[in-house]
Design a protein around this motif. Structure first.
Motif, mmCIF file in Angstrom:
data_model
loop_
_atom_site.group_PDB
_atom_site.id
_atom_site.type_symbol
_atom_site.label_atom_id
_atom_site.label_comp_id
_atom_site.label_asym_id
_atom_site.label_seq_id
_atom_site.Cartn_x
_atom_site.Cartn_y
_atom_site.Cartn_z
ATOM 1 N N LEU A 93 35.787 36.372 38.591
ATOM 2 C CA LEU A 93 35.857 35.949 40.097
ATOM 3 C C LEU A 93 37.568 36.263 40.178
ATOM 4 N N GLY A 94 38.025 36.520 39.869
ATOM 5 C CA GLY A 94 39.637 36.246 40.738
ATOM 6 C C GLY A 94 39.588 37.673 41.266
ATOM 7 N N GLY A 95 38.830 38.378 41.439
ATOM 8 C CA GLY A 95 39.159 39.467 42.456
ATOM 9 C C GLY A 95 37.865 40.511 41.409
ATOM 10 N N ALA A 96 38.956 41.370 40.291
ATOM 11 C CA ALA A 96 38.530 43.290 40.207
ATOM 12 C C ALA A 96 37.054 42.844 39.278
ATOM 13 N N GLY A 97 36.444 41.881 39.173
ATOM 14 C CA GLY A 97 34.970 42.230 38.690
ATOM 15 C C GLY A 97 35.243 42.217 37.328
ATOM 16 N N ARG B 152 33.989 40.897 27.470
ATOM 17 C CA ARG B 152 34.524 41.864 27.484
ATOM 18 C C ARG B 152 35.796 42.115 27.139
ATOM 19 N N LYS B 153 36.432 41.074 27.723
ATOM 20 C CA LYS B 153 38.254 40.800 27.762
ATOM 21 C C LYS B 153 38.170 40.223 26.183
ATOM 22 N N TRP B 154 37.251 39.381 25.654
ATOM 23 C CA TRP B 154 37.756 38.261 24.121
ATOM 24 C C TRP B 154 37.495 39.667 23.643
ATOM 25 N N GLU C 77 46.176 31.132 43.431
ATOM 26 C CA GLU C 77 45.037 31.575 44.241
ATOM 27 C C GLU C 77 45.592 31.884 45.533
ATOM 28 N N GLY C 78 46.211 32.594 46.344
ATOM 29 C CA GLY C 78 47.012 33.049 47.047
ATOM 30 C C GLY C 78 46.720 33.741 48.321
ATOM 31 N N GLU C 79 45.871 34.735 47.911
ATOM 32 C CA GLU C 79 44.507 35.619 48.761
ATOM 33 C C GLU C 79 44.463 34.819 50.137
ATOM 34 N N PRO C 80 44.852 35.525 50.943
ATOM 35 C CA PRO C 80 44.477 34.645 52.124
ATOM 36 C C PRO C 80 42.776 34.463 52.080
ATOM 37 N N GLU D 241 49.375 38.807 40.892
ATOM 38 C CA GLU D 241 49.313 39.733 39.847
ATOM 39 C C GLU D 241 49.968 39.469 38.569
ATOM 40 N N GLU D 242 48.488 40.063 37.297
ATOM 41 C CA GLU D 242 48.479 39.362 35.889
ATOM 42 C C GLU D 242 49.685 38.905 35.529
ATOM 43 N N SER D 243 50.195 39.990 35.953
ATOM 44 C CA SER D 243 51.641 40.457 34.770
ATOM 45 C C SER D 243 53.041 40.240 35.305
ATOM 46 N N HIS E 121 54.379 47.486 34.560
ATOM 47 C CA HIS E 121 53.576 48.786 34.399
ATOM 48 C C HIS E 121 52.153 48.855 33.262
ATOM 49 N N ARG E 122 51.146 49.002 34.281
ATOM 50 C CA ARG E 122 49.876 49.100 32.466
ATOM 51 C C ARG E 122 49.598 50.711 32.797
ATOM 52 N N PRO E 123 48.518 50.923 31.466
ATOM 53 C CA PRO E 123 49.052 49.838 30.617
ATOM 54 C C PRO E 123 50.399 49.801 30.097
ATOM 55 N N ILE F 279 34.998 43.452 47.429
ATOM 56 C CA ILE F 279 34.544 42.270 47.872
ATOM 57 C C ILE F 279 35.658 41.272 47.259
ATOM 58 N N GLY F 280 36.397 41.911 45.847
ATOM 59 C CA GLY F 280 37.957 40.950 46.010
ATOM 60 C C GLY F 280 37.227 39.197 45.473
ATOM 61 N N SER F 281 38.551 38.471 46.076
ATOM 62 C CA SER F 281 37.285 37.202 46.218
ATOM 63 C C SER F 281 36.643 36.245 45.895
HETATM 64 P P1 NAI Z 1 42.186 45.180 37.687
HETATM 65 O O1 NAI Z 1 40.546 45.678 37.681
HETATM 66 O O2 NAI Z 1 43.105 46.484 36.699
HETATM 67 O O3 NAI Z 1 42.752 44.176 36.108
HETATM 68 C C1 NAI Z 1 41.152 42.787 36.401
HETATM 69 C C2 NAI Z 1 41.456 43.016 34.546
HETATM 70 O O4 NAI Z 1 41.519 43.416 33.862
HETATM 71 C C3 NAI Z 1 43.158 42.749 34.182
HETATM 72 O O5 NAI Z 1 42.839 40.927 34.309
HETATM 73 C C4 NAI Z 1 43.359 43.328 33.723
HETATM 74 O O6 NAI Z 1 44.019 43.733 32.237
HETATM 75 C C5 NAI Z 1 41.704 43.883 32.740
HETATM 76 N N1 NAI Z 1 41.405 44.876 32.190
HETATM 77 C C6 NAI Z 1 41.076 46.336 32.937
HETATM 78 N N2 NAI Z 1 40.937 47.346 32.228
HETATM 79 C C7 NAI Z 1 40.991 46.847 31.442
HETATM 80 C C8 NAI Z 1 41.438 47.383 30.000
HETATM 81 N N3 NAI Z 1 41.632 49.152 29.604
HETATM 82 N N4 NAI Z 1 41.651 47.294 28.762
HETATM 83 C C9 NAI Z 1 42.006 45.740 28.700
HETATM 84 N N5 NAI Z 1 41.755 44.619 29.601
HETATM 85 C C10 NAI Z 1 41.480 45.491 31.205
HETATM 86 O O7 NAI Z 1 42.741 44.246 38.918
HETATM 87 P P2 NAI Z 1 43.763 43.430 39.225
HETATM 88 O O8 NAI Z 1 44.688 44.833 39.726
HETATM 89 O O9 NAI Z 1 43.846 42.365 38.170
HETATM 90 O O10 NAI Z 1 43.280 42.924 40.628
HETATM 91 C C11 NAI Z 1 42.423 43.111 41.492
HETATM 92 C C12 NAI Z 1 42.025 41.614 42.174
HETATM 93 O O11 NAI Z 1 42.633 40.839 42.232
HETATM 94 C C13 NAI Z 1 41.664 42.262 44.090
HETATM 95 O O12 NAI Z 1 40.265 42.960 43.757
HETATM 96 C C14 NAI Z 1 42.217 41.571 44.552
HETATM 97 O O13 NAI Z 1 40.816 41.439 45.285
HETATM 98 C C15 NAI Z 1 41.686 40.329 44.334
HETATM 99 N N6 NAI Z 1 43.238 39.049 44.125
HETATM 100 C C16 NAI Z 1 43.197 37.963 44.010
HETATM 101 C C17 NAI Z 1 43.335 36.944 44.378
HETATM 102 C C18 NAI Z 1 42.557 35.452 44.922
HETATM 103 O O14 NAI Z 1 43.871 34.823 45.208
HETATM 104 N N7 NAI Z 1 42.597 35.700 43.619
HETATM 105 C C19 NAI Z 1 45.122 37.234 45.162
HETATM 106 C C20 NAI Z 1 45.373 38.575 44.898
HETATM 107 C C21 NAI Z 1 44.174 39.874 44.400
#
Ligand code: NAI
Ligand code: SF4
Length: 406
Positions: A67-71, A76-78, A96-99, A177-179, A194-196, A315-317
């Protein structure tokens, strides 16, 4: 691990106590009240049985997504993190910085222990050596609450001293941004990697790291206590689950509104008490500045993960900002680009220079649309992280949906 502690929880506590003595801390559910309501029994059971797979199954069955935004599917992450040998860490993204986004703050200022228990459950599931909470400094009340309640957990013996480390962000959007957040926790300048490799493999101090958003962990605790059905049984418009929409702008009752994940903008505006008197709905930001601006005519789309791609958004956050006939959409888009120009970490040219150029181009009376489209392509294709890639959305949307304004 061998690392220098740049600011221990103890130091953060002192700093919080000194720097924010005038902070108003709202009434919230403290440890005693939370335990009286059945809190921490799920954690204690997990610690007793060590059956983390059962907890993971429940989280997967609920359909919970990041629910940070990426969905990203939370459970599965665990497994990804557990695939790699320890020591493993858990890092909570509270920056939490997303406007327009304020849902994490909303939950932390009311029920901080739901988040803390969810975090300890996820930490136990990956056998974390330590949990780091990276909390934005613009939330002084939250910092006070967390410092106080972490201390309470330590003195009640629910965690060992120093197991949870509270860190203060310093106001940089990019550290969400997580990294970049991980770099910042390590005491370095917060710039994305850079990822991966993903942080699940090489994260904090080079070790496998589980990164979760605050609200995601709030729901982990609720799923463990109330069952996966609290999310999986909610259906609307073919979508499953709940979303905490942070709603602001030209509505009567701005605030956090918890609604089915399949809600449309019409549902969100209705939940927020309708449009403010004298305002006619014209446009909306569906999920933070990086999701851009959509027209009022797109009012049948469920505001959920994966549903807005066809419209060039996401939809992001779930930070919804409602704009009216009294707002200039091009001015709103320019404001967003100024924000990205300020917040770009500057590491890569397409984003650093691209945001600056976009601001200049958007200030012209008539937009040079082919040039802006060209610029957008470069920024999307060649920026290192999501900031530069998504920064183009506001001006691309003005060209696509509001051509009359430019
Ligand atoms: P992402 O989709 O690249 O990654 C999401 C998560 O899944 C990360 O923790 C990543 O490490 C993990 N992940 C993805 N693929 C993986 C794989 N193959 N193996 C292992 N782990 C994997 O998205 P990102 O860049 O982390 O987040 C983008 C979102 O963040 C946007 O939707 C944006 O709306 C939101 N966002 C939210 C903010 C807030 O204040 N809540 C601020 C800025 C952006
Ligand atoms: Fe930094 Fe922008 Fe490049 Fe991301 S895209 S690494 S914020 S310069």
């Amino acid at each position: 691990h061998n690392h220098v502690d740049f600011a221990t929880t103890e130091m953060v506590r002192d700093a919080i106590a000194n720097a924010h003595i005038h902070t108003h801390v709202p009434n919230y559910q403290d440890l005693a009240a939370y335990r009286a309501a059945g809190g921490y029994t799920a954690l204690e059971e997990l610690r007793r049985t060590c059956n983390w797979e059962a907890v993971q199954d429940a989280v997967l069955a609920s359909g919970l997504r990041g629910l940070g935004g990426a969905g990203f599917p939370s459970g599965r992450k665990w497994s990804f993190v557990r695939e790699h040998p320890g020591p493993r860490y858990l890092a909570v993204n509270g920056d939490e910085g997303e406007p327009g986004t304020f849902k994490d703050r909303y939950y932390l200022e009311r029920e901080p222990h739901l988040f803390l228990e969810g975090m300890l459950i996820a930490g136990a599931a990956i056998e974390a050596k330590r949990c780091y909470i990276y909390m934005r400094d613009e939330y002084p009340a939250v910092l006070q609450i967390l410092a106080r309640e972490i201390e309470a957990l330590e003195s009640e013996g629910l965690i060992s001293q120093g197991f949870i480390e509270l860190r203060r962000g310093a106001g940089a959007y990019i550290c969400g941004e997580e990294s970049a957040m991980i770099e910042s926790i390590e005491g370095k300048r917060g710039i994305p990697r850079h990822r991966p490799p993903y942080v699940a493999e090489v994260g904090l101090f080079g070790q496998p790291t589980l990164v979760h958003n605050v609200e995601t962990l709030h729901w982990v605790a609720r799923i463990c206590r109330e069952g996966p059905e609290i999310l999986s049984s909610v259906e609307r418009n073919g979508r499953t689950g709940l979303r905490s929409y942070s709603v602001s702008g030209r509505v009567t009752n701005p605030g956090v509104h918890l609604l089915p994940a399949g809600s449309t903008i019409k549902d969100v505006i209705t939940a927020a008490g309708g449009m403010k008197e004298g305002h006619i709905f014209k446009a909306y930001q569906p999920g933070g500045a990086s999701s851009g601006l959509l027209p009022a005519t797109l009012d049948e789309v469920p505001l959920d993960f994966d549903t807005l791609q066809a419209h060039g958004s996401f939809i992001g956050s779930a930070a919804v900002v409602v704009l009216s006939d009294q707002d200039s959409i091009r001015a709103a888009a320019l404001n967003m680009l100024r924000f990205f120009e300020d917040e770009s970490c500057g590491q890569c040219t397409p984003c650093r220079v691209g945001c600056e150029k976009a601001v200049k181009l958007m200030q012209a009376d008539q937009w040079d649309q082919p040039l802006l489209e060209d610029l957008a392509k470069v920024m999307q294709d060649a920026s290192i992280c999501g900031l530069g890639q998504a920064a183009v959305n506001p001006f691309m949307h003005v060209m696509r949906y509001f051509p009359d304004e430019i």
